[in-house]
Design a protein around this motif. Structure first.
Motif, PDB file in Angstrom:
ATOM      1  N   PRO A 177       0.821  -1.216   0.000  1.00  0.00           N
ATOM      2  CA  PRO A 177       0.000   0.000   0.000  1.00  0.00           C
ATOM      3  C   PRO A 177       0.854   1.266   0.000  1.00  0.00           C
ATOM      4  N   ALA A 178       0.352   2.291  -0.667  1.00  0.00           N
ATOM      5  CA  ALA A 178       1.114   3.536  -0.797  1.00  0.00           C
ATOM      6  C   ALA A 178       1.464   4.132   0.563  1.00  0.00           C
ATOM      7  N   PHE A 179       0.587   3.948   1.568  1.00  0.00           N
ATOM      8  CA  PHE A 179       0.858   4.557   2.871  1.00  0.00           C
ATOM      9  C   PHE A 179       1.995   3.866   3.622  1.00  0.00           C
ATOM     10  N   LEU A 180       2.518   2.755   3.073  1.00  0.00           N
ATOM     11  CA  LEU A 180       3.659   2.080   3.697  1.00  0.00           C
ATOM     12  C   LEU A 180       4.937   2.186   2.877  1.00  0.00           C
ATOM     13  N   THR A 181       4.884   2.815   1.725  1.00  0.00           N
ATOM     14  CA  THR A 181       6.069   2.900   0.880  1.00  0.00           C
ATOM     15  C   THR A 181       7.114   3.824   1.494  1.00  0.00           C
ATOM     16  N   GLY A 182       8.350   3.585   1.131  1.00  0.00           N
ATOM     17  CA  GLY A 182       9.437   4.433   1.614  1.00  0.00           C
ATOM     18  C   GLY A 182       9.997   4.009   2.954  1.00  0.00           C
ATOM     19  N   ASP A 183       9.505   2.909   3.511  1.00  0.00           N
ATOM     20  CA  ASP A 183       9.984   2.450   4.813  1.00  0.00           C
ATOM     21  C   ASP A 183       9.854   0.936   4.848  1.00  0.00           C
ATOM     22  N   ASP A 184      10.948   0.246   5.145  1.00  0.00           N
ATOM     23  CA  ASP A 184      10.896  -1.215   5.145  1.00  0.00           C
ATOM     24  C   ASP A 184      10.843  -1.801   6.551  1.00  0.00           C
ATOM     25  N   LYS A 185      10.510  -0.979   7.545  1.00  0.00           N
ATOM     26  CA  LYS A 185      10.389  -1.492   8.905  1.00  0.00           C
ATOM     27  C   LYS A 185       9.226  -2.478   8.992  1.00  0.00           C
ATOM     28  N   PRO A 186       9.371  -3.543   9.787  1.00  0.00           N
ATOM     29  CA  PRO A 186       8.233  -4.442  10.009  1.00  0.00           C
ATOM     30  C   PRO A 186       7.142  -3.702  10.768  1.00  0.00           C
ATOM     31  N   PHE A 187       5.934  -4.289  10.785  1.00  0.00           N
ATOM     32  CA  PHE A 187       4.837  -3.584  11.447  1.00  0.00           C
ATOM     33  C   PHE A 187       3.913  -4.526  12.200  1.00  0.00           C
ATOM     34  N   PHE A 188       3.348  -3.962  13.280  1.00  0.00           N
ATOM     35  CA  PHE A 188       2.238  -4.577  13.988  1.00  0.00           C
ATOM     36  C   PHE A 188       0.951  -4.014  13.389  1.00  0.00           C
ATOM     37  N   LEU A 189      -0.140  -4.823  13.448  1.00  0.00           N
ATOM     38  CA  LEU A 189      -1.379  -4.428  12.785  1.00  0.00           C
ATOM     39  C   LEU A 189      -2.569  -4.482  13.738  1.00  0.00           C
ATOM     40  N   PHE A 190      -3.420  -3.478  13.621  1.00  0.00           N
ATOM     41  CA  PHE A 190      -4.763  -3.485  14.209  1.00  0.00           C
ATOM     42  C   PHE A 190      -5.741  -3.172  13.086  1.00  0.00           C
ATOM     43  N   VAL A 191      -6.878  -3.873  13.041  1.00  0.00           N
ATOM     44  CA  VAL A 191      -7.938  -3.598  12.070  1.00  0.00           C
ATOM     45  C   VAL A 191      -9.239  -3.403  12.830  1.00  0.00           C
ATOM     46  N   GLY A 192      -9.897  -2.287  12.595  1.00  0.00           N
ATOM     47  CA  GLY A 192     -11.175  -2.018  13.251  1.00  0.00           C
ATOM     48  C   GLY A 192     -11.413  -0.526  13.340  1.00  0.00           C
ATOM     49  N   VAL A 193     -12.611  -0.151  13.770  1.00  0.00           N
ATOM     50  CA  VAL A 193     -12.930   1.266  13.914  1.00  0.00           C
ATOM     51  C   VAL A 193     -12.077   1.857  15.035  1.00  0.00           C
ATOM     52  N   ILE A 194     -11.596   3.071  14.832  1.00  0.00           N
ATOM     53  CA  ILE A 194     -10.786   3.740  15.854  1.00  0.00           C
ATOM     54  C   ILE A 194     -11.746   4.416  16.832  1.00  0.00           C
ATOM     55  N   HIS A 195     -12.029   3.723  17.908  1.00  0.00           N
ATOM     56  CA  HIS A 195     -13.053   4.135  18.867  1.00  0.00           C
ATOM     57  C   HIS A 195     -12.538   3.808  20.272  1.00  0.00           C
ATOM     58  N   PRO A 196     -12.950   4.579  21.287  1.00  0.00           N
ATOM     59  CA  PRO A 196     -12.430   4.312  22.635  1.00  0.00           C
ATOM     60  C   PRO A 196     -12.565   2.869  23.095  1.00  0.00           C
ATOM     61  N   LYS A 197     -13.657   2.191  22.711  1.00  0.00           N
ATOM     62  CA  LYS A 197     -13.829   0.819  23.190  1.00  0.00           C
ATOM     63  C   LYS A 197     -12.768  -0.131  22.630  1.00  0.00           C
ATOM     64  N   LYS A 198     -12.108   0.287  21.560  1.00  0.00           N
ATOM     65  CA  LYS A 198     -11.055  -0.552  20.979  1.00  0.00           C
ATOM     66  C   LYS A 198      -9.739  -0.430  21.744  1.00  0.00           C
ATOM     67  N   ASN A 199      -9.613   0.629  22.576  1.00  0.00           N
ATOM     68  CA  ASN A 199      -8.496   0.703  23.514  1.00  0.00           C
ATOM     69  C   ASN A 199      -7.127   0.769  22.832  1.00  0.00           C
ATOM     70  N   VAL A 200      -7.063   1.272  21.589  1.00  0.00           N
ATOM     71  CA  VAL A 200      -5.807   1.206  20.843  1.00  0.00           C
ATOM     72  C   VAL A 200      -4.752   2.190  21.336  1.00  0.00           C
ATOM     73  N   HIS A 201      -5.143   3.173  22.163  1.00  0.00           N
ATOM     74  CA  HIS A 201      -4.119   4.083  22.684  1.00  0.00           C
ATOM     75  C   HIS A 201      -3.094   3.330  23.533  1.00  0.00           C
ATOM     76  N   THR A 202      -3.490   2.162  24.075  1.00  0.00           N
ATOM     77  CA  THR A 202      -2.549   1.371  24.877  1.00  0.00           C
ATOM     78  C   THR A 202      -1.432   0.765  24.033  1.00  0.00           C
ATOM     79  N   LEU A 203      -1.581   0.796  22.709  1.00  0.00           N
ATOM     80  CA  LEU A 203      -0.559   0.228  21.824  1.00  0.00           C
ATOM     81  C   LEU A 203       0.571   1.199  21.533  1.00  0.00           C
ATOM     82  N   LEU A 204       0.344   2.490  21.737  1.00  0.00           N
ATOM     83  CA  LEU A 204       1.360   3.481  21.373  1.00  0.00           C
ATOM     84  C   LEU A 204       2.680   3.297  22.121  1.00  0.00           C
ATOM     85  N   PRO A 205       2.674   3.033  23.441  1.00  0.00           N
ATOM     86  CA  PRO A 205       3.959   2.830  24.118  1.00  0.00           C
ATOM     87  C   PRO A 205       4.766   1.654  23.573  1.00  0.00           C
TER      88      PRO A 205
END
Length: 364
Positions: A177-205
């Motif tokens: 995908p174009a949003f990943l071009t220019g960087d070959d670092k591996p990545f962790f993935l989350f798929v879903g609506v970005i909503h408080p109940k998904k608790n994804v802010h805990t992944l930033l650290p």
């Protein structure tokens, strides 16, 4: 000739979970239909024919919320299946089968106590009319029993959701995908609506604990919580490795599943947790919360966050990735578990229930 009416009106939003349920379950129900049965689908305007020409269609409209006419050949429908609890298309005399996927609105801080009570009351009225209930998970069934009145004589079954994706669906020539071009670092993935109940802010650290990784949060990001995530990433100094592309199409989602190093899903509330099962289909290690329905999906093959403290989460992922790499059989076990959530299995379960309703069976 027994007749079945299915409310598939949520096909109007194919990017939603309910839209996908209507699409894949509808096709599989038609494929498995007994010769003697007639099926009529309620579909959005312009989508008559989506399940082929061997079934009948009624297009949704505001008038149809008030009254849906009987079938011109078979008359009253024997079974009327509402594929989700919020359906506004209800039968007058047909036997109602109601599927409940979640009561997530009870966890919404932006809903008043009065609004939650009104939604529960509307759902209770539907339950009172039903001949049979199904839930998308055992957890959902337990929440329904806790908050609503379920007569002892009303059958209540758990029928899980199917998984429609597979590794074979990834096109061999699919580009990054174009949003990943220019960087070959591996990545962790989350798929879903970005909503408080998904608790994804805990992944930033985790981006601090894993400086060689990026974090991709793929999904609708119109909620103010998404902006909060971006601001927190800036404060932590990890914004350059946070990727939030918004909603992605099916081909892009499949590419992300196929190429991520791990799938992370710290959600606080799920009726099922379909993205977890999809990631497992690709044999990816999944790190998920142990809350609500998620253990029913992950089983013994997932790694579970015991809490959402940064150090604890980072240790689980570090140790889990090591364990996964040392155990080549885990990939195949993940795939086998994901395969148990199949649309053919789901449709077969539903057909057994439809036939049982018509036959007047006493469900255990």
């Amino acid at each position: 000739m027994p007749s079945l009416f299915i409310d598939a009106e949520r096909l109007r939003d194919l990017n939603s979970g309910l839209g996908q349920v209507c699409l894949h379950l509808g096709h599989e129900l038609v494929r498995q239909r007994p010769d003697s049965w007639n099926i009529t689908f309620l579909v959005p305007k312009g989508q008559a024919g989506v399940f082929g020409d061997s079934v009948d269609y009624i297009e949704a409209s505001w008038q149809r919320k008030l009254w849906i006419p009987p079938h011109p050949k078979v008359g009253r429908y024997d079974v009327w299946h509402c594929l989700h609890q919020d359906s506004v298309y209800l039968p007058i005399r047909s036997k109602l089968m109601l599927t409940i996927y979640d009561l997530n609105f009870l966890e919404r801080a932006d809903y008043s106590v009065e609004k939650k009570a009104r939604k529960l009351a509307r759902l209770q009225r539907k339950i009172d009319r039903a001949t049979l209930l199904t839930a998308g998970s055992a957890y959902t069934a337990s929440v329904v029993r806790e908050h609503l009145r379920i007569p002892e004589t009303l059958p209540f079954k758990v029928v899980y959701t199917g998984v429609a994706v597979s590794e074979q669906d990834v096109q061999p020539d699919a580009l990054q995908p174009a949003f990943l071009t220019g960087d070959d670092k591996p990545f962790f993935l989350f798929v879903g609506v970005i909503h408080p109940k998904k608790n994804v802010h805990t992944l930033l650290p985790l981006l601090e604990a894993f400086p060689d990784y990026r974090l991709v949060l793929a999904g609708p990001d119109r909620h103010p919580y998404a902006q909060h995530i971006r601001e927190q990433a800036q404060k932590l100094g990890v914004a350059d490795r946070l990727v939030m592309p918004g909603p992605v199409d099916e081909a892009t989602k499949l590419w992300l599943y196929a190429h991520c190093d791990a799938f992370l899903f710290p959600s606080l509330s799920e009726g099922f947790g379909l993205p977890v099962a999809e990631a497992m289909t690709f044999g990816k290690p999944v790190f998920i919360s142990d809350l609500t329905s998620l253990p029913e999906v992950g089983g013994k093959e997932a790694y579970y966050f015991e809490n959402f403290e940064p150090e604890s989460m980072a240790k689980l992922i570090h140790d889990g990735l090591h364990d996964f790499g040392q155990n080549p059989l885990r990939q195949e076990r993940l795939r086998r578990r994901a395969a148990s959530f199949s649309w053919p299995n789901v449709a077969s379960e539903y057909w057994n229930l439809y036939k049982g309703i018509v036959a007047g069976e006493q469900f255990v």
